[in-house]
Design an enzyme around this catalytic site. Sequence first.
Site, PDB file in Angstrom:
ATOM      1  N   GLN A 109      -3.290  10.569   5.194  1.00  0.00           N
ATOM      2  CA  GLN A 109      -3.224  11.983   5.549  1.00  0.00           C
ATOM      3  C   GLN A 109      -4.448  12.416   6.339  1.00  0.00           C
ATOM      4  OE1 GLN A 109      -2.473  14.508   2.212  1.00  0.00           O
ATOM      5  NE2 GLN A 109      -2.327  16.374   3.412  1.00  0.00           N
ATOM      6  N   ASP A 114       0.520  18.164   4.986  1.00  0.00           N
ATOM      7  CA  ASP A 114       1.896  17.670   4.940  1.00  0.00           C
ATOM      8  C   ASP A 114       2.014  16.416   4.076  1.00  0.00           C
ATOM      9  OD1 ASP A 114       0.516  16.017   6.663  1.00  0.00           O
ATOM     10  OD2 ASP A 114       2.088  15.906   8.190  1.00  0.00           O
ATOM     11  N   CYS A 115       1.324  16.426   2.938  1.00  0.00           N
ATOM     12  CA  CYS A 115       1.387  15.271   2.037  1.00  0.00           C
ATOM     13  C   CYS A 115       2.825  15.005   1.595  1.00  0.00           C
ATOM     14  CB  CYS A 115       0.489  15.478   0.825  1.00  0.00           C
ATOM     15  SG  CYS A 115       0.870  16.951  -0.156  1.00  0.00           S
ATOM     16  N   HIS A 272      -0.007  18.159  -5.236  1.00  0.00           N
ATOM     17  CA  HIS A 272      -0.042  17.137  -4.191  1.00  0.00           C
ATOM     18  C   HIS A 272       1.164  16.215  -4.377  1.00  0.00           C
ATOM     19  CE1 HIS A 272      -2.170  14.843  -1.154  1.00  0.00           C
ATOM     20  NE2 HIS A 272      -2.130  13.746  -1.882  1.00  0.00           N
ATOM     21  N   ASN A 296      -1.002   7.822  -3.355  1.00  0.00           N
ATOM     22  CA  ASN A 296      -1.523   9.088  -2.863  1.00  0.00           C
ATOM     23  C   ASN A 296      -1.608   8.997  -1.339  1.00  0.00           C
ATOM     24  OD1 ASN A 296      -3.042  11.291  -2.101  1.00  0.00           O
ATOM     25  ND2 ASN A 296      -4.696  10.957  -3.572  1.00  0.00           N
ATOM     26  N   TRP A 298      -3.307  10.455   0.690  1.00  0.00           N
ATOM     27  CA  TRP A 298      -4.663  10.542   1.221  1.00  0.00           C
ATOM     28  C   TRP A 298      -5.214   9.154   1.549  1.00  0.00           C
ATOM     29  CZ3 TRP A 298      -7.436  14.538  -2.480  1.00  0.00           C
ATOM     30  CH2 TRP A 298      -6.999  15.832  -2.147  1.00  0.00           C
ATOM     31  N   ASP A 318      -0.579 -11.606 -18.540  1.00  0.00           N
ATOM     32  CA  ASP A 318      -0.468 -12.932 -17.954  1.00  0.00           C
ATOM     33  C   ASP A 318      -1.112 -12.948 -16.558  1.00  0.00           C
ATOM     34  OD1 ASP A 318       1.296 -14.750 -15.975  1.00  0.00           O
ATOM     35  OD2 ASP A 318       1.220 -15.695 -17.963  1.00  0.00           O
ATOM     36  N   GLU A 323      -1.871 -10.872 -10.965  1.00  0.00           N
ATOM     37  CA  GLU A 323      -2.123 -11.051  -9.540  1.00  0.00           C
ATOM     38  C   GLU A 323      -0.972 -10.519  -8.688  1.00  0.00           C
ATOM     39  OE1 GLU A 323      -4.996 -11.953  -8.146  1.00  0.00           O
ATOM     40  OE2 GLU A 323      -5.651 -11.786 -10.240  1.00  0.00           O
TER      41      GLU A 323
END
Length: 586
Positions: A109, A114-115, A272, A296, A298, A318, A323
């Site tokens: 953003q 305009d999120c 938001h 988010n 942002w 685990d 990962e």
Amino acid sequence: MAEEVITPVYCTGVSAQVQKQRAKKLGLGRHENAIKYLGQDYDQLRAHCLQSGALFRDEAFPPVPQSLGFKDLGPNSSKTYGIKWKRPPELFSNPQFIVDGATRTDICQGALGDCWLLAAIASLTLNDTLLHRVVPHGQSFQDGYVGIFHFQLWQFGEWVDVVVDDLLPTKDGKLVFVHSAQGNEFWSALLEKAYAKVSGSYEALSGGSTSEGFEDFTGGVTEWYELRKAPSDLYSIILKALERGSLLGCSIDISSILDMEAVTFKKLVKGHAYSVTGAKQVNYQGQMVNLIRMRNPWGEVEWTGAWSDGSLEWNRVDPYVREQLRVKMEDGEFWMSFRDFMREFTRLEICNLTPDALKSQRFRNWNTTLYEGTWRRGSTAGGCRNYPATFWVNPQFKIRLEETDDPDNDDYRAQESGCSFLLALMQKHRRRERRLGRDMETIGFAVYEVPPELTGQPAVHLKRDFFLANASRACSKQFINLREVSTRFRLPPGEYVVVPSTFEPNKEGDFVLRFFSEKSAGTQELDDQIQANLPDEQVLSAEEIDENFKSLFRQLAGKDMEISVKELQTILNRIISKPLFLFTRV
């Protein structure tokens, strides 16, 4: 290359509307045959620029202050000081349209609120099929580059192909609005520009609901869940929605304007829009824990509670699973437990690509119908049921529910026999009208059962006495000032009337009403039959027409001796302003 200015051609008038209606019946407006927005043909414009050797400059959305905004981003405002419109090749020696595929980190953003839109774009990247419906293949800054790009958006029942040039707002050599974490990548910034173009300006995009972006990228329909009143199997609903490619977003309500974008103790932002980008069950110390992945827009400021990027919970999972799931970079994306999600967030929005019954394990295809309507002051803008004197003048639509749902043990309403359907009422073009001081109206609808004596009859507009004597069988959950209000229902087979309205009377606007039914159903717009006994028109000879009128007509019509709607309006206004005797033959 030189700059090529292309001026769009606009078609107006009744004949254009009739032509458009005929074209829609032949498939115009479907995704595979999108309407060319403002009549601009991407292929023709690009070919023209290639032939002329000039870069495209879009006069339908030019690089001028008015395209930025009208108030906070309006001409001469402090926030627009120093903004310069530049093309990506002016910013980077090797600009790219998309780098290694479109991903969620491509959407960060900028200085625009305009999120909600960026959360929708981020969710879009999770589904390649959907993404490339909106962002057509084959666009680049290398092969045949002439500064023109295009995107396809769903707008109020039809797909439109939107052309933009690549002149983007910058300040100090950096993009002012949406940008990619990969600095030289520009597909998301250009998509935001296309959305700003159909909305009238960049500032018109400030503030909104993620569902709006969801629907404009898919043509789907959104359902809302208030998390304080959520069904017990909501996590299962989320898993199914993600599996089906549905788009999901969520937010935290604010109690006052002072809370807007306030950051909580554990780094969540109030008011938001976040994207929901994944969900996974993991084995944690011998117990299965439901996790949900968020982003988010942002591109930073992440949840710091349990299951956040650096939390200790990951050490007891685990290693392979850890990962696979763990997000290590500060890109705004994070995991949290579903329990924390339910406690911290307020609302979840799920946009179904088709309004599938998410409560069911089976995929259901729904029958869909779309109607366009208008609320006009003193005519069809009657307000809600609180205004019984005028409620009946609102547009009315009849739906006929014919077949009951199939039994389904997975459906929490399976014990109810009835016909499932969903109604979605959407007001049109409200963002584009913000510069005129208009915003979203408060809208909703009510559903009434057709009385036995009127069942099966041709369209008849129900009158005031009917609504005074009969209660509604169903209604929208609330009247609210969002672009769209949608609610799912189940009613017995029969005929029903849907009355969409604004909350108060005399509020003008255009709308579309979408009706989705699980089984066979019928719909029609209700209105009185219009009849008129008109006298034969008297045809006057040239000698009988007043000389003043003929002179005025020649003056306005020009050499072609034809007048447009605007010219006719001018003629009539001038006639009315004159004393009557000037145009009356004795």
